[in-house]
Write a protein that holds these residues in place. Structure first.
Motif, PDB file in Angstrom:
ATOM      1  N   ARG B 141       0.838  -1.196   0.000  1.00  0.00           N
ATOM      2  CA  ARG B 141       0.000   0.000   0.000  1.00  0.00           C
ATOM      3  C   ARG B 141       0.881   1.258   0.000  1.00  0.00           C
ATOM      4  NH1 ARG B 141      -0.866   1.977   5.386  1.00  0.00           N
ATOM      5  NH2 ARG B 141      -0.101   0.518   6.954  1.00  0.00           N
ATOM      6  N   GLN B 148       9.293   4.966   7.370  1.00  0.00           N
ATOM      7  CA  GLN B 148       8.468   4.619   8.522  1.00  0.00           C
ATOM      8  C   GLN B 148       8.414   3.097   8.694  1.00  0.00           C
ATOM      9  OE1 GLN B 148       3.890   4.640   9.636  1.00  0.00           O
ATOM     10  NE2 GLN B 148       4.446   6.530   8.601  1.00  0.00           N
ATOM     11  N   PHE B 149       8.298   2.403   7.573  1.00  0.00           N
ATOM     12  CA  PHE B 149       8.285   0.946   7.652  1.00  0.00           C
ATOM     13  C   PHE B 149       9.582   0.408   8.250  1.00  0.00           C
ATOM     14  CE2 PHE B 149       9.703  -3.104   5.965  1.00  0.00           C
ATOM     15  CZ  PHE B 149       8.698  -3.924   6.426  1.00  0.00           C
ATOM     16  N   GLN B 191       5.289 -11.773   9.743  1.00  0.00           N
ATOM     17  CA  GLN B 191       3.878 -11.846   9.349  1.00  0.00           C
ATOM     18  C   GLN B 191       3.112 -10.590   9.757  1.00  0.00           C
ATOM     19  OE1 GLN B 191       2.643 -14.016   7.167  1.00  0.00           O
ATOM     20  NE2 GLN B 191       4.821 -14.560   7.193  1.00  0.00           N
ATOM     21  N   PHE B 192       3.415 -10.092  10.941  1.00  0.00           N
ATOM     22  CA  PHE B 192       2.779  -8.859  11.432  1.00  0.00           C
ATOM     23  C   PHE B 192       3.077  -7.697  10.492  1.00  0.00           C
ATOM     24  CE2 PHE B 192       2.145  -5.237  14.295  1.00  0.00           C
ATOM     25  CZ  PHE B 192       1.028  -5.618  15.021  1.00  0.00           C
ATOM     26  N   LEU B 193       4.335  -7.609  10.093  1.00  0.00           N
ATOM     27  CA  LEU B 193       4.752  -6.537   9.189  1.00  0.00           C
ATOM     28  C   LEU B 193       4.076  -6.675   7.827  1.00  0.00           C
ATOM     29  CD1 LEU B 193       8.581  -6.427   9.995  1.00  0.00           C
ATOM     30  CD2 LEU B 193       6.925  -4.591  10.420  1.00  0.00           C
ATOM     31  N   HIS B 195       1.299  -8.274   7.035  1.00  0.00           N
ATOM     32  CA  HIS B 195      -0.123  -7.919   7.166  1.00  0.00           C
ATOM     33  C   HIS B 195      -0.331  -6.406   7.160  1.00  0.00           C
ATOM     34  CE1 HIS B 195      -1.583 -11.995   8.460  1.00  0.00           C
ATOM     35  NE2 HIS B 195      -2.686 -11.518   7.906  1.00  0.00           N
ATOM     36  N   ALA B 196       0.577  -5.717   7.808  1.00  0.00           N
ATOM     37  CA  ALA B 196       0.413  -4.268   7.965  1.00  0.00           C
ATOM     38  C   ALA B 196       0.625  -3.480   6.683  1.00  0.00           C
ATOM     39  CB  ALA B 196       1.370  -3.762   9.041  1.00  0.00           C
ATOM     40  N   ILE B 197       1.339  -4.063   5.741  1.00  0.00           N
ATOM     41  CA  ILE B 197       1.725  -3.275   4.558  1.00  0.00           C
ATOM     42  C   ILE B 197       1.178  -3.773   3.230  1.00  0.00           C
ATOM     43  CG2 ILE B 197       3.878  -2.570   5.653  1.00  0.00           C
ATOM     44  CD1 ILE B 197       5.365  -4.513   3.842  1.00  0.00           C
TER      45      ILE B 197
END
Lengths: 199, 199
Positions: B141, B148-149, B191-193, B195-197
């Motif tokens: 996205r 920031q990522f 996986q958290f990362l 999912h977030a992006i």
DNA sequence: GTCTATAATTTGATAGAC
DNA sequence: GTCTATCAAATTATAGAC
């Protein structure tokens, strides 16, 4: 302001900028513009000073956070408000997180005593409970342990100030720009977290 | 092992457990089982010792990370491998991150000198570039700054070891269980990362 | 309450014998 | 290269005058 308060404020500055070991009683007295002997008159030892400072800090932060996490709002609002409250606190106390974490690591047993002295505990269990409930409601994906989410949230909030000099250097940020970045992170971190967990 | 190496290893332990200020030359000599005078014979000053230790650390970590971030694999694989490599490193050097961050904060200018001495820089720009390219490809996205990522990724990796005593206490984890949690976080954080992006 | 003076330790570092 | 002995400076804490 009373002499005692002045000493306490001076000690806070000296401790958070230098750490417990590197902090000098002499410097504290100079900052407070009082004689070195007075520190011992009011607080007896260096340790007493630091315990007092921790207590005030824990009470201030945890009271605000507990109110947010035990409110009746939905989980996404709790995340947004919790992040904002926490970042507000660290913007006002930028050096405090590193000081606390350093002390915790240097002497964990002593740190527990200090926590007890404050009478406060971090309200993270309340947040984890709220996450679990939202998972049952199908709002949040279930393949994520609530405890893991809490840890990730705190990580995203605290790390940038812990590593402030590195962040400033690699991102080439002035003092002002760093503060703007923290302010922006109130929304950014909340959105990052919500993207990561939404079902 | 040579005496010099023994001193270096002993110094590393002393520094990471106590920090620069609290570290005692006497303790280093005791750990290395050599005479106190020998420390100065080999390294002249306390500062020389710490510079040497930082250099070795930076070279080891950044070399591995650079290889991952400049490979030809896709962004999601880079994230998975980068997280794994980084966590592998901190599992072997659990106290090092807090030591580095404390020193960075205590004396930023001196820290820059130490960085230069190592000749290494963290390969985060390479990762940010890779993120930007994947945004162009529509894989990630676009309402997320690559910088920031990167900061979020490092936050999730490093914070748990920085705050290890707090994490152990609040999650009630033994030394072994803490290590298991770190090991699990190789997958969990990636996986958290992701999912977030993901777009 | 606030100060001066100083005690008692501890620290990093050096000199010099072997 | 390794040791002993020691210096010079700095640190926390205390004693006691005012």
């Amino acid at each position: 302001m009373t002499t005692k308060k002045r000493i306490l404020q001076a000690a806070k500055q000296e401790f958070i900028f230098n750490g417990f070991e590197a902090a000098r009683m002499r410097s504290i007295a100079d900052r407070a513009e009082v004689n070195k002997g007075l520190l011992h008159y009011y607080f007896k030892t260096k340790e007493t000073l630091v315990t007092q400072i921790f207590s005030e800090t824990f009470v201030e932060l945890f009271t605000d956070l507990k109110r947010v996490f035990t409110s009746s709002k939905d989980i996404f609002q709790k995340i947004e408000e919790g992040v904002a409250v926490y970042i507000d606190f660290i913007m006002k106390n930028q050096e405090m997180p590193l000081f606390i974490i350093s002390e915790m690591s240097r002497d964990p047993k002593q740190h527990l005593k200090r926590m007890k002295h404050s009478g406060m505990t971090p309200p993270f269990k309340e947040l984890a409970k709220s996450i679990a409930q939202s998972q049952q409601l199908g709002l949040i994906r279930k393949d994520l342990a609530p405890k893991q989410f809490v840890l990730n949230m705190i990580s995203l909030i605290l790390f940038p100030v812990l590593a402030k000099p590195m962040v400033q250097f690699t991102h080439d940020l002035s003092e002002k720009e760093f503060k703007v970045m923290l302010e922006d992170r109130k929304k950014d971190v909340a959105q990052f977290l919500i993207h990561a967990i939404k079902a």
